[in-house]
Design an enzyme around this catalytic site. Structure first.
Site: not given
Ligand code: NAP
Length: 302
Positions: A131, A134-135
């Protein structure tokens, strides 16, 4: 007892909830991970009709709020089984609870495909990610790679190019599956290097990912790339396993036509988990509407 239980809170499931509630059905939505499904991981959605640009997260939240404001009930648990209840009803079970339903819509979508390499699970969150939104922020001014040739991979690579110092976009073929417009943007992005036709064959690092080995698909030659992170975006695996006994499946997808009927009375299917040619946000939403209206009619007439 609910009129309709919807399994999955992605675009298909949430659209189904909007339609079911507007038809006055008692509606319960089960979601095991995060509302919005895969779009939560999409940095920018630019092809949803009428909305030129929106983050996947914002679109997911907006859909969730719309369904919730209309009165849909939500259960934040993963469904493990659908069982017969009496002669005509169904019992939708999670590990912790169950809800009786007159009709069920399966809209469980798909999960990220893994590379299947040694240490992949061990390095998850330590340089391996599925992701980018997200990261990605953890890798400001670092060197990262994205593996995959679809829309997700190219969109992720473009997003990461705005954060990382360098992005390798690694794909196993020279032709990309992603939209031409995205590929052109990737090619003209200064800090992006397109690495094709290459397959990732090994992950290096013990506590953290430090690099990868890639193999040239034409020559078989192997080389190493030093990296801080590898974002894997090589497609999805349908989340249909819990419904194997109840539905006919093809390559792991639940078999149904554009009418979203599974062949099992009272069980409908919508979105990416259904056998279909085009898996897009728009087609997931379309399925949600079709399945919900079919389920509403079924509940009224039964
Ligand atoms: P996808 O379109 O299925 O692409 C997966 C990519 O991963 C393909 O390029 C495939 O290579 C590669 N791949 C598969 N297995 C592999 C393996 N074991 N090793 C290395 N590479 C592998 O998946 P996606 O990009 O996640 O997209 C899924 C669906 O969502 C698509 O319909 C896509 O259009 C849609 N989507 C749309 C948007 C948007 O419209 N904004 C954004 C994201 C996703 P090959 O090409 O060689 O098969």
């Amino acid at each position: 007892m609910a009129d309709i239980v919807i399994i999955g809170g992605g675009p298909a499931g949430l659209t189904a909830a909007v339609y079911a509630r507007r038809a006055g059905m008692e509606t319960v939505v089960f979601e095991g991970a995060m509302y919005g499904g895969q779009i939560v991981n999409t940095p920018e959605v630019e092809n949803y009709p009428g909305i030129p640009k929106i983050s996947g997260f914002d679109l997911a939240m907006s859909l969730y709020n719309q369904a919730s404001d209309l009165g849909a009930e939500f259960v934040m648990e993963a469904v493990v089984a659908i069982e017969r209840y009496g002669e005509r009803d169904w019992l939708v079970r999670s590990e912790y609870s169950s809800v009786k339903a007159k009709a069920v819509i399966i809209a469980t979508g798909a999960n990220n495909r893994h590379l299947g390499l040694e240490n992949e699970d061990l390095l998850l969150g330590r340089g391996i990610s599925y992701c980018a939104t997200c990261d990605g922020a953890f890798f400001k001014n670092k060197v990262v790679a994205v593996n995959g040739g679809g829309n997700t991979a190219v969109e992720d690579a473009l997003y990461l190019a705005g954060i990382a110092s360098k992005v390798y976009l690694i794909h196993r073929r020279t032709a990309f599956r992603a939209e031409q417009r995205l590929v052109e943007r990737a090619i003209s992005t200064e800090n992006m290097e397109i690495v094709t036709p290459k397959t990732v064959t090994a992950l290096h690092g013990e506590d953290r990912l430090t690099g990868i080995t890639v193999r040239d698909a034409e020559t078989g030659e192997e080389s190493e790339i030093s990296l801080d992170a590898l974002f894997v975006a090589i497609g999805q695996v349908p989340a249909a396993a819990p419904f194997a006994g109840l539905t006919v499946q093809e390559n792991g997808y639940i078999k149904a036509g554009e009418d979203c009927l599974t062949g099992t009375e009272g069980i409908f299917v919508a979105g990416d988990v259904r056998t279909k040619a085009v898996r897009q946000l728009t087609t997931a939403a379309s399925d949600g509407a079709v399945a919900a209206l079919a389920a509403c009619e079924y509940v009224r007439l039964r």
